[in-house]
Design an enzyme around this catalytic site. Structure first.
Site, mmCIF file in Angstrom:
data_model
loop_
_atom_site.group_PDB
_atom_site.id
_atom_site.type_symbol
_atom_site.label_atom_id
_atom_site.label_comp_id
_atom_site.label_asym_id
_atom_site.label_seq_id
_atom_site.Cartn_x
_atom_site.Cartn_y
_atom_site.Cartn_z
ATOM 1 N N THR A 75 1.061 3.408 24.563
ATOM 2 C CA THR A 75 0.419 2.363 22.883
ATOM 3 C C THR A 75 0.620 0.884 23.962
ATOM 4 O O THR A 75 2.125 1.165 24.742
ATOM 5 C CB THR A 75 1.255 2.802 21.910
ATOM 6 O OG1 THR A 75 2.486 2.244 21.667
ATOM 7 C CG2 THR A 75 0.762 3.905 21.147
ATOM 8 N N HIS A 87 5.702 0.837 13.956
ATOM 9 C CA HIS A 87 4.266 -0.245 14.113
ATOM 10 C C HIS A 87 4.061 -0.076 14.981
ATOM 11 O O HIS A 87 4.725 -0.504 16.086
ATOM 12 C CB HIS A 87 4.212 -1.656 12.778
ATOM 13 C CG HIS A 87 3.763 -1.268 11.286
ATOM 14 N ND1 HIS A 87 5.063 -1.933 10.519
ATOM 15 C CD2 HIS A 87 3.835 -0.527 10.952
ATOM 16 C CE1 HIS A 87 5.132 -1.085 9.875
ATOM 17 N NE2 HIS A 87 3.955 -0.570 9.268
ATOM 18 N N GLN A 93 2.364 -4.833 22.697
ATOM 19 C CA GLN A 93 1.317 -5.988 21.040
ATOM 20 C C GLN A 93 2.330 -6.967 20.159
ATOM 21 O O GLN A 93 3.340 -5.952 20.202
ATOM 22 C CB GLN A 93 0.454 -4.693 20.380
ATOM 23 C CG GLN A 93 -0.079 -5.088 19.320
ATOM 24 C CD GLN A 93 -1.165 -4.327 18.614
ATOM 25 O OE1 GLN A 93 -1.832 -3.318 18.910
ATOM 26 N NE2 GLN A 93 -0.911 -4.632 16.858
ATOM 27 N N HIS A 112 -1.184 6.813 7.978
ATOM 28 C CA HIS A 112 0.251 5.968 8.714
ATOM 29 C C HIS A 112 1.376 5.874 7.270
ATOM 30 O O HIS A 112 1.938 5.928 8.690
ATOM 31 C CB HIS A 112 -0.540 4.826 7.886
ATOM 32 C CG HIS A 112 0.556 2.834 8.318
ATOM 33 N ND1 HIS A 112 -0.382 2.387 9.587
ATOM 34 C CD2 HIS A 112 1.561 3.174 7.435
ATOM 35 C CE1 HIS A 112 0.780 1.228 9.655
ATOM 36 N NE2 HIS A 112 2.306 1.317 8.140
ATOM 37 N N GLU A 113 1.511 6.488 6.490
ATOM 38 C CA GLU A 113 3.091 6.300 6.017
ATOM 39 C C GLU A 113 3.419 7.833 6.392
ATOM 40 O O GLU A 113 5.095 8.030 6.668
ATOM 41 C CB GLU A 113 2.704 6.511 4.277
ATOM 42 C CG GLU A 113 2.988 4.956 4.288
ATOM 43 C CD GLU A 113 3.330 3.093 4.345
ATOM 44 O OE1 GLU A 113 4.930 3.720 4.695
ATOM 45 O OE2 GLU A 113 2.914 2.666 4.002
ATOM 46 N N HIS A 117 5.078 7.180 9.724
ATOM 47 C CA HIS A 117 6.654 6.764 9.646
ATOM 48 C C HIS A 117 7.516 7.811 9.645
ATOM 49 O O HIS A 117 8.607 7.687 10.173
ATOM 50 C CB HIS A 117 6.484 5.378 8.581
ATOM 51 C CG HIS A 117 5.988 3.898 8.929
ATOM 52 N ND1 HIS A 117 6.208 3.496 10.077
ATOM 53 C CD2 HIS A 117 5.435 3.659 7.943
ATOM 54 C CE1 HIS A 117 5.263 2.425 9.840
ATOM 55 N NE2 HIS A 117 4.849 2.625 8.882
ATOM 56 N N LEU A 141 0.646 -1.492 -0.107
ATOM 57 C CA LEU A 141 0.303 0.164 0.259
ATOM 58 C C LEU A 141 0.883 1.525 -0.075
ATOM 59 O O LEU A 141 0.172 2.520 -0.421
ATOM 60 C CB LEU A 141 -1.089 0.319 1.134
ATOM 61 C CG LEU A 141 -1.729 -0.953 1.013
ATOM 62 C CD1 LEU A 141 -3.015 -1.098 2.713
ATOM 63 C CD2 LEU A 141 -2.919 -1.254 0.264
HETATM 64 ZN ZN LIG Z 1 3.464 0.853 8.262
#
Ligand SMILES: [Zn+2]
Length: 442
Positions: A283, A266, A286, A256-257, A260, A203
């Site tokens: 966070t 992530h 996870q 999202h990108e 980063h 993506l």
């Molecule tokens: Zn990512």
């Protein structure tokens, strides 16, 4: 445990993949590459430690975090059939406009779907206070609408690698020699490339500043590259020429990108287990990615079994666009501590240039009659390829008329006969700059 994703991968042996669950981000590839090399891994782990220390210092500081305005240039690099498939230039403009709206909502805590944040995580909903605006000046000072459309002969770009430059992070799309588009000064602009990837599960991919400072990769590759079928937000109701990847149609790949790009990992960290985390203090730890679109009150136990479970509704997980709805406050701190070393503010980039330009441009057109009764003709010797807009202003500088340029048009007829008599200025905005003519309405 890899929720949904592993189930889908298993099911793929029997049935085609479910489109919404196959999303993948190039950051995983970058980290695999870095972690496979002990030297690179040590450098990255040092970078991560320093980033955490900076966050801690920022959290103790009483400095207010002013809004950041980031100038954006979008390089659309597609072949003609791909351009046609998304509705030509109009389809592209719709995607760019809707993408900017999504970014400005997501990075300013204004996304309407934040109602989906579970009560336990609501106090952690962070406001990055970042405004994204299309650039109005190119690096050489001439005007730009903030995007360029490159019709390439390439049908797809190798998303993770490349044959030129760093050979990382879709490098081929960043160089004209390989059918891409060169970056604009990456110290000042956020460059977003939009293209087709060879790997159709990919993506997007980001190239943050630390790859330049810590790994000595080329600065001209900084920015993000987004799959063209994941860029922008789908029109509702759906229209023709609106092909998006299923579930990936709300512009969150770019959110999202850019996360980063501004220093976020992530949410599960870099290893698919509980041995590490994302280096962000609020966070929950996870183990791995989540996919698809879990029900709003779904709780997946996190590594420490703390309340609320995993923060799967975070922009830095892998759930579908409609299910990722927040950055945490800790992630916002990381973006704020990363920004100053990533981009140098230059407010002039947001201003349209006003200076008069070359004699050649000056002589390209006639405005007549002058004086006029208000019905004005603008005649170009040939249809001007770089004309963007025509505006008429009065002596107070107020706009009384405007229209966008129409392709292949050499004659424009403007009617301002309903305006009061007096002096007006006809302004033709070219990509190279603005040319102004004075007219008198009698
Ligand atoms: Zn990512």
């Amino acid at each position: 445990m890899k929720k949904l994703l592993s189930g889908v991968a298993f099911a793929a042996l029997l049935t085609p993949l479910v489109a919404g669950a196959q999303k993948k981000c190039g950051h995983e590839y970058l980290m695999d590459k870095i972690y496979a090399d002990p030297g690179m891994r040590a450098t990255y782990e040092q970078h991560k430690k320093l980033a955490i220390l900076k966050d801690e210092a920022a959290a103790k500081s009483t400095q207010s975090t002013a809004a950041y305005e980031i100038p954006v240039v979008v390089h659309i690099v597609l072949n003609q059939s791909q351009i046609n498939s998304i509705g030509g230039t109009q389809g592209i403009l719709k995607r760019i406009d809707s993408q900017l709206v999504v970014l400005n909502r997501d990075f300013q805590k204004m996304n309407g779907d934040s109602t989906r944040i579970p009560a336990v995580f609501k106090p952690l909903y962070g406001n990055a206070n970042i405004l994204f605006s299309l650039a109005h000046r190119k690096p050489n000072g001439t005007s730009t609408p903030g995007y360029e459309i490159i019709t390439t002969s390439q049908s797809a770009f190798n998303g993770l690698g490349g044959t030129i430059g760093s050979q990382f992070a879709c490098s081929n799309v960043k160089y004209t020699a390989t059918g891409g588009a060169a970056a604009w000064n990456t110290a000042k602009y956020l460059n977003i490339w939009v293209c087709n990837f060879t790997d159709n599960q990919l993506l997007g991919i980001a190239f943050p500043k630390y790859l330049v400072t810590d790994f000595f990769l080329p600065a001209e590759e900084m920015g993000v590259v987004i799959n063209y079928q994941a860029f922008g937000k789908r029109t509702i109701p759906t229209v023709t020429n609106d092909p998006y990847i299923s579930g990936i149609d709300k512009g969150r790949t770019t959110t999202h990108e850019i996360g980063h790009f501004l220093g976020l990992e992530h949410i599960w960290g870099e290893q698919p287990n509980c041995s590490d985390d994302d280096g962000i203090n609020d966070t929950p730890q996870q183990d791995d990615a989540n996919g698809g679109c879990p029900g709003q009150n779904t709780v997946y136990a996190n590594c420490t079994s703390s309340a609320g479970g995993e923060m799967w509704m975070n922009y830095m997980d892998y759930v579908d666009d409609g299910c990722m709805v927040m950055f945490s406050k800790g992630q916002v701190t990381r973006m704020h501590t990363t920004y100053p070393s990533t981009l140098t503010p230059d407010p002039s980039i947001f201003q349209w240039p006003t200076e008069l330009l070359s004699v050649e441009l000056e002589n390209q057109f006639d405005v007549y009659p002058n004086p006029t009764n208000g019905k004005i003709n603008i005649n170009f010797a040939t249809a001007p390829g770089t004309l963007q807009r025509i505006e008429v202003t009065n002596v107070m500088g107020q706009k009384v008329y405007e229209q966008n340029a129409t392709p292949n048009t050499a004659i424009y007829n403007i009617d301002i006969s309903d305006k009061s008599k007096g002096i007006y200025f006809v302004q033709c905005q070219f990509s190279e700059g603005k040319v102004t003519r004075k007219i008198v309405v009698e």
